[in-house]
Design an enzyme around this catalytic site. Structure first.
Site, PDB file in Angstrom:
ATOM      1  N   HIS A  52      18.090 -65.593 -97.708  1.00 27.29           N
ATOM      2  CA  HIS A  52      18.540 -64.281 -97.218  1.00 27.29           C
ATOM      3  C   HIS A  52      17.939 -63.122 -98.010  1.00 27.29           C
ATOM      4  O   HIS A  52      18.033 -61.975 -97.594  1.00 27.29           O
ATOM      5  CB  HIS A  52      20.074 -64.203 -97.289  1.00 27.29           C
ATOM      6  CG  HIS A  52      20.736 -65.109 -96.299  1.00 27.29           C
ATOM      7  ND1 HIS A  52      21.457 -64.639 -95.218  1.00 27.29           N
ATOM      8  CD2 HIS A  52      20.756 -66.455 -96.189  1.00 27.29           C
ATOM      9  CE1 HIS A  52      21.901 -65.661 -94.506  1.00 27.29           C
ATOM     10  NE2 HIS A  52      21.496 -66.780 -95.076  1.00 27.29           N
ATOM     11  N   ASP A  82      15.353 -55.163-100.569  1.00 32.66           N
ATOM     12  CA  ASP A  82      16.412 -55.841 -99.812  1.00 32.66           C
ATOM     13  C   ASP A  82      15.779 -56.829 -98.853  1.00 32.66           C
ATOM     14  O   ASP A  82      14.785 -56.495 -98.184  1.00 32.66           O
ATOM     15  CB  ASP A  82      17.210 -54.783 -99.019  1.00 32.66           C
ATOM     16  CG  ASP A  82      18.656 -55.188 -98.810  1.00 32.66           C
ATOM     17  OD1 ASP A  82      18.936 -56.395 -98.780  1.00 32.66           O
ATOM     18  OD2 ASP A  82      19.499 -54.284 -98.648  1.00 32.66           O
TER      19      ASP A  82
END
Ligand code: ADP
Ligand code: F6P
Length: 458
Positions: free
Chosen positions: A160, A367
């Site tokens: 992720h 991110d």
């Protein structure tokens, strides 16, 4: 014991133990849970993970339509595996090494032991020949261990967070073990193609894997490597935004803030999210005395996260100092410059804030994807609103109609926030309609279908 066709295994369960709330459970924070919860609800299966408590594992339970099996972490595991190796070694290193990563043999040994425990739990609960889908950086050794225990399974792994470039990854003393762990999967998935390439290059150079970026061979086993950009349940967010009570709440929020233009940030309180730089950019704008800005208000909602890790406590302190400084200079009775809420919001409340916000600031320094950006877009059922998005979020690859910013350039961000406050309505609608289409087309069900069918074909 019931064996499942699909087992999802992640460090976090969708719920964590709490002293309060319904039956002692509350929703776990973070993007992984936001994405996997609707997937498991639709497909059925078992979710194996940690319930956030310390102690012995509880039995498998059905809770609110989900089958979950807690894995136990004792205080030593929490300190060495979770706070140590996961959050002080891998997390900073994989996020561009924005904080120095610490390398500690004891943390590594704990990481190995906990990965073994998770792999054994998955091996016990999955049906013959079926699928285990392993998630995120906490469990990078599980694919290889699981393949050893259950060679009959299909094993997928999805990361992720970003996978770092080779020269950063190479710093890890146990880099080859980590690569071997991941190479136990049949499909290894990443948020972006760049991450996938970084992984394949590292595997060829540091783990003797062979092949091209999209397909590797290791010890006679074939591994497909690809990007699978994660997403949200766009329909759920749209439905929330359509609820009369959510719309009323959004109006109430606007009234409560004196009908000023709302600039919103919503994040886990994490140093990767760039909250300090974002606040400083807003401060610069206030200092400039710009007329549009003086009719605006900034709201930052930050959900507490990993609070026992010193870097997180320091980040919180710095954020609170900046908020205090800005409010000291620019607030007036009845008109606060920055509202700061350190809490987890219910989904309806979150949707109301998204609806109420004129400008959404999603400005992480680094991110993997960032689902807040996608949630904001989905909630804009009236077609307005402006998304300011960091170039360094995985989401920037897809959400090209956002106003893209370099979060390290505070003055540039300040200019972009001013521009965002002045985007004409027609342009807002145009940009938002494209953004909404992208998120609706590539929602989380499409993400899981694509990943699982790649695994099926492998
Ligand atoms: P990460 O996984 O790093 O936390 P994402 O942006 O991908 O980042 O996902 C964050 C998720 O957590 C989103 O679904 C968002 O709605 C949720 N979230 C973030 N902050 C809050 C908050 N203050 N209250 C409730 N949910 C939050
Ligand atoms: O998406 C990144 C992520 O690290 C998830 O793996 C995790 O569940 C989430 O952020 C929240 O962090 P934590 O599980 O450490 O509270």
């Amino acid at each position: 014991m019931r064996r499942h066709e699909l087992v999802i295994i992640a460090n976090r369960l969708p719920l964590k133990r709490s002293g309060r709330g319904a039956g002692g459970w509350e929703r776990s924070p973070g993007g992984l849970v936001t994405a996997l919860d609707p997937v498991l609800r639709k497909r059925g299966g078992l979710w194996i993970g940690w319930d956030g408590s310390s102690g012995r594992p509880a039995r498998a339970v059905e809770h609110d339509g989900l089958s979950i099996k807690p894995v136990g972490l004792v205080p030593r595991d929490i300190e060495n595996f979770y706070h140590g190796f996961c959050n002080r070694t891998i997390w900073p290193l994989y996020h561009d090494a924005i904080k120095p990563a610490e390398f500690n043999q004891r943390w590594w040994e704990s990481y190995e032991a906990v990965n073994e425990r998770f792999a054994r739990a998955a091996a016990r609960h999955v049906a013959k020949g079926r699928t285990v889908w392993v998630h995120d950086f906490h469990l990078q050794l599980v694919p290889q261990i699981l393949r050893g225990l259950r060679p009959d399974l299909r094993i997928g792994f999805f990361l992720h967070i970003p996978f770092p470039p080779e020269e950063i990854f190479a710093r890890i003393p146990w880099r080859t073990n980590i690569l071997h762990g991941l190479l136990g999967a049949d499909v290894v998935g990443f948020q972006t193609w760049k991450d996938a390439q970084n992984f394949s290059r590292a595997s060829r150079r540091m783990a003797d894997a062979e092949g091209v970026d999209s397909q590797l061979t290791f010890q006679g086993h074939k591994i497909r490597v690809n990007s699978f950009p994660i997403s949200i349940d766009a329909e759920e967010m749209e439905k929330l935004a359509q609820l009369a009570e959510v719309q009323n709440r959004a109006r109430e929020i606007r009234r409560g803030l004196g009908n000023r233009r709302i600039i919103l940030g919503v994040d886990r309180l994490d140093y990767t999210k760039g909250i300090e730089a974002r606040l400083s950019a807003y401060e610069q704008l206030l200092e400039s005395g710009d007329a549009t800005v003086s009719k605006s208000v900034m709201v930052q909602v930050a959900v507490p996260s990993r609070e026992s890790v010193p870097e997180y406590a320091q980040t919180r302190q710095r954020i609170e100092q900046i908020v205090g400084r800005i409010n000291g200079e620019f607030s007036h009775p009845g008109s606060i410059a920055v509202h700061y809420f350190r809490r987890n919001l219910e989904r309806e409340e979150l949707a109301a804030w998204y609806l109420a916000a004129d400008v959404m600031l999603v400005t992480p320094l680094c991110d993997g994807m960032n689902l807040v950006a996608k949630e904001y877009v989905s909630a804009q059922i009236n077609g307005g609103g402006v998304l300011v998005l960091s170039e360094f979020a995985g989401a920037a690859q897809e959400l090209r109609q956002a106003l893209l910013v370099n979060p390290y350039d505070v003055a540039g961000m300040a200019r972009t926030i001013r521009r965002a406050l002045n985007v004409p309505r027609a342009e807002q609608r145009f940009r938002m309609s494209i953004l909404r289409m992208v998120v609706r087309r590539h929602d989380v069900q499409e993400w899981s279908d694509t990943f699982l069918s790649a695994l099926e074909r492998s």
